[in-house]
Design a protein around this motif. Structure first.
Motif, PDB file in Angstrom:
ATOM      1  N   VAL A  14      86.336  52.618 -11.454  1.00  0.00           N
ATOM      2  CA  VAL A  14      87.643  52.990 -11.960  1.00  0.00           C
ATOM      3  C   VAL A  14      87.754  52.401 -13.367  1.00  0.00           C
ATOM      4  O   VAL A  14      88.080  52.950 -14.524  1.00  0.00           O
ATOM      5  CB  VAL A  14      88.679  52.703 -11.021  1.00  0.00           C
ATOM      6  CG1 VAL A  14      90.070  52.979 -11.749  1.00  0.00           C
ATOM      7  CG2 VAL A  14      88.851  53.422  -9.815  1.00  0.00           C
ATOM      8  N   ALA A  15      87.405  51.113 -13.694  1.00  0.00           N
ATOM      9  CA  ALA A  15      87.655  50.444 -14.893  1.00  0.00           C
ATOM     10  C   ALA A  15      86.605  50.989 -15.812  1.00  0.00           C
ATOM     11  O   ALA A  15      86.819  51.275 -17.057  1.00  0.00           O
ATOM     12  CB  ALA A  15      87.278  48.724 -14.785  1.00  0.00           C
ATOM     13  N   SER A  16      85.285  51.238 -15.512  1.00  0.00           N
ATOM     14  CA  SER A  16      84.276  51.561 -16.377  1.00  0.00           C
ATOM     15  C   SER A  16      84.430  53.103 -16.748  1.00  0.00           C
ATOM     16  O   SER A  16      83.933  53.149 -18.271  1.00  0.00           O
ATOM     17  CB  SER A  16      82.879  51.291 -15.754  1.00  0.00           C
ATOM     18  OG  SER A  16      82.648  52.540 -14.660  1.00  0.00           O
ATOM     19  N   LEU A  17      85.121  53.837 -16.254  1.00  0.00           N
ATOM     20  CA  LEU A  17      85.511  55.178 -16.638  1.00  0.00           C
ATOM     21  C   LEU A  17      86.747  55.162 -17.211  1.00  0.00           C
ATOM     22  O   LEU A  17      87.068  56.207 -17.599  1.00  0.00           O
ATOM     23  CB  LEU A  17      85.407  56.227 -15.295  1.00  0.00           C
ATOM     24  CG  LEU A  17      84.080  56.209 -14.749  1.00  0.00           C
ATOM     25  CD1 LEU A  17      84.082  57.153 -13.521  1.00  0.00           C
ATOM     26  CD2 LEU A  17      83.044  56.795 -15.741  1.00  0.00           C
ATOM     27  N   GLY A  18      87.527  54.128 -17.525  1.00  0.00           N
ATOM     28  CA  GLY A  18      88.670  54.193 -17.895  1.00  0.00           C
ATOM     29  C   GLY A  18      89.697  54.945 -17.283  1.00  0.00           C
ATOM     30  O   GLY A  18      90.628  55.437 -18.027  1.00  0.00           O
ATOM     31  N   LEU A  19      89.632  54.925 -16.192  1.00  0.00           N
ATOM     32  CA  LEU A  19      90.768  55.797 -15.390  1.00  0.00           C
ATOM     33  C   LEU A  19      91.901  55.085 -14.909  1.00  0.00           C
ATOM     34  O   LEU A  19      93.048  55.910 -14.702  1.00  0.00           O
ATOM     35  CB  LEU A  19      90.088  56.306 -13.994  1.00  0.00           C
ATOM     36  CG  LEU A  19      88.964  57.194 -14.142  1.00  0.00           C
ATOM     37  CD1 LEU A  19      88.162  57.768 -12.767  1.00  0.00           C
ATOM     38  CD2 LEU A  19      89.485  58.385 -14.755  1.00  0.00           C
ATOM     39  N   ALA A  20      92.153  53.823 -14.952  1.00  0.00           N
ATOM     40  CA  ALA A  20      93.390  53.151 -14.447  1.00  0.00           C
ATOM     41  C   ALA A  20      93.651  52.590 -15.895  1.00  0.00           C
ATOM     42  O   ALA A  20      93.040  51.599 -16.618  1.00  0.00           O
ATOM     43  CB  ALA A  20      93.081  52.245 -13.219  1.00  0.00           C
ATOM     44  N   GLU A  21      95.091  52.318 -15.871  1.00  0.00           N
ATOM     45  CA  GLU A  21      95.632  51.457 -16.730  1.00  0.00           C
ATOM     46  C   GLU A  21      95.668  49.967 -16.430  1.00  0.00           C
ATOM     47  O   GLU A  21      95.567  49.232 -17.309  1.00  0.00           O
ATOM     48  CB  GLU A  21      96.996  51.868 -17.035  1.00  0.00           C
ATOM     49  CG  GLU A  21      97.406  53.326 -17.291  1.00  0.00           C
ATOM     50  CD  GLU A  21      96.914  53.730 -18.822  1.00  0.00           C
ATOM     51  OE1 GLU A  21      97.158  52.727 -19.577  1.00  0.00           O
ATOM     52  OE2 GLU A  21      96.343  54.822 -18.854  1.00  0.00           O
ATOM     53  N   CYS A  22      96.097  49.823 -15.022  1.00  0.00           N
ATOM     54  CA  CYS A  22      95.857  48.391 -14.505  1.00  0.00           C
ATOM     55  C   CYS A  22      95.619  48.649 -12.680  1.00  0.00           C
ATOM     56  O   CYS A  22      95.655  49.710 -12.486  1.00  0.00           O
ATOM     57  CB  CYS A  22      96.922  47.590 -14.676  1.00  0.00           C
ATOM     58  SG  CYS A  22      98.613  48.539 -14.218  1.00  0.00           S
ATOM     59  N   ALA A  23      94.972  47.501 -12.296  1.00  0.00           N
ATOM     60  CA  ALA A  23      94.869  47.651 -10.861  1.00  0.00           C
ATOM     61  C   ALA A  23      94.998  46.279 -10.212  1.00  0.00           C
ATOM     62  O   ALA A  23      94.725  45.202 -10.861  1.00  0.00           O
ATOM     63  CB  ALA A  23      93.575  48.110 -10.433  1.00  0.00           C
ATOM     64  N   ILE A  24      95.141  46.239  -9.005  1.00  0.00           N
ATOM     65  CA  ILE A  24      95.303  44.778  -8.154  1.00  0.00           C
ATOM     66  C   ILE A  24      94.904  45.194  -6.996  1.00  0.00           C
ATOM     67  O   ILE A  24      94.928  46.308  -6.229  1.00  0.00           O
ATOM     68  CB  ILE A  24      96.596  44.320  -8.362  1.00  0.00           C
ATOM     69  CG1 ILE A  24      96.797  42.855  -7.795  1.00  0.00           C
ATOM     70  CG2 ILE A  24      97.775  45.363  -7.782  1.00  0.00           C
ATOM     71  CD1 ILE A  24      98.073  42.229  -8.166  1.00  0.00           C
ATOM     72  N   ASP A  25      94.413  44.174  -6.147  1.00  0.00           N
ATOM     73  CA  ASP A  25      94.024  44.162  -4.582  1.00  0.00           C
ATOM     74  C   ASP A  25      95.600  44.209  -3.929  1.00  0.00           C
ATOM     75  O   ASP A  25      96.261  43.602  -4.429  1.00  0.00           O
ATOM     76  CB  ASP A  25      93.199  43.256  -4.057  1.00  0.00           C
ATOM     77  CG  ASP A  25      93.698  41.868  -3.913  1.00  0.00           C
ATOM     78  OD1 ASP A  25      94.324  41.693  -3.006  1.00  0.00           O
ATOM     79  OD2 ASP A  25      93.393  41.438  -4.979  1.00  0.00           O
ATOM     80  N   ASN A  26      95.084  44.929  -2.855  1.00  0.00           N
ATOM     81  CA  ASN A  26      96.395  44.804  -1.710  1.00  0.00           C
ATOM     82  C   ASN A  26      96.487  43.758  -0.977  1.00  0.00           C
ATOM     83  O   ASN A  26      97.031  44.019   0.105  1.00  0.00           O
ATOM     84  CB  ASN A  26      96.538  46.286  -1.349  1.00  0.00           C
ATOM     85  CG  ASN A  26      97.878  46.585  -0.497  1.00  0.00           C
ATOM     86  OD1 ASN A  26      98.688  46.174  -0.889  1.00  0.00           O
ATOM     87  ND2 ASN A  26      97.586  47.380   0.539  1.00  0.00           N
TER      88      ASN A  26
END
Length: 169
Positions: A14-26
């Motif tokens: 997701v990060a390498s494709l620039g798909l997420a503004e931000c992310a975190i584990d749940n």
């Protein structure tokens, strides 16, 4: 629960494709994840549609047997999934990239301009979502005693709370 598998590969894609503004584990639960994302992005508010957060049948059955509001279990307990914020127009891309990796994708809310609040919406109301994190290694964690004390906290703590004088959104 015995052998959690963090979604590291999925996050990297997701990060390498620039798909997420931000992310975190749940791992600490959705409430903790949503609040952490809001703290990290104080110019947005996060809105959670609780009607889109559907419980697994076993979780619903357990909640009923234990006299719990199933939403509390869904929001307060983690399962090592990935929580992402992405542009709505790219949500289908996130799903198409992660599904082949065996990572289910569920849209559960949206963001708006704001000041770092987390809101929940259900069939009845919209309220600020109360933070009930179970962060194991945080000094501010509610999970500082045994599981029974934590369960009692989950039963008595409000899901949302309107500030005095605050109108419903």
């Amino acid at each position: 629960l015995r052998r959690p598998i963090p979604r590291l590969a999925e996050g990297a894609v997701v990060a390498s494709l620039g798909l997420a503004e931000c992310a975190i584990d749940n791992s600490d639960g959705l409430v903790a994840s949503f609040h952490e994302l809001a703290r990290a992005n104080p110019r947005i508010d996060i809105h959670i549609d609780l009607t889109a957060v559907t419980p697994h049948p076993a979780v619903a059955m357990m909640a009923t047997a234990a006299d719990f509001d199933v939403r509390r279990l869904q929001l307060a307990w983690g399962d090592w999934q990935l929580v992402c914020v992405c542009d709505q127009s790219r949500a289908h891309e996130v799903s198409s990239v992660l599904s082949p990796l065996g990572c289910p994708v569920h849209e559960v809310g949206w963001t708006s301009d704001g000041d770092g609040k987390v809101w929940y919406h259900d069939e009845v109301e919209t309220l600020p979502l109360v933070g009930l994190p179970n962060e194991r290694f945080s000094s501010g964690s509610y999970f500082t005693h045994d599981i029974y004390e934590y369960a009692a906290l989950l039963r008595r703590a409000p899901l949302g709370q309107r500030a005095p004088g605050e109108d419903q959104q």
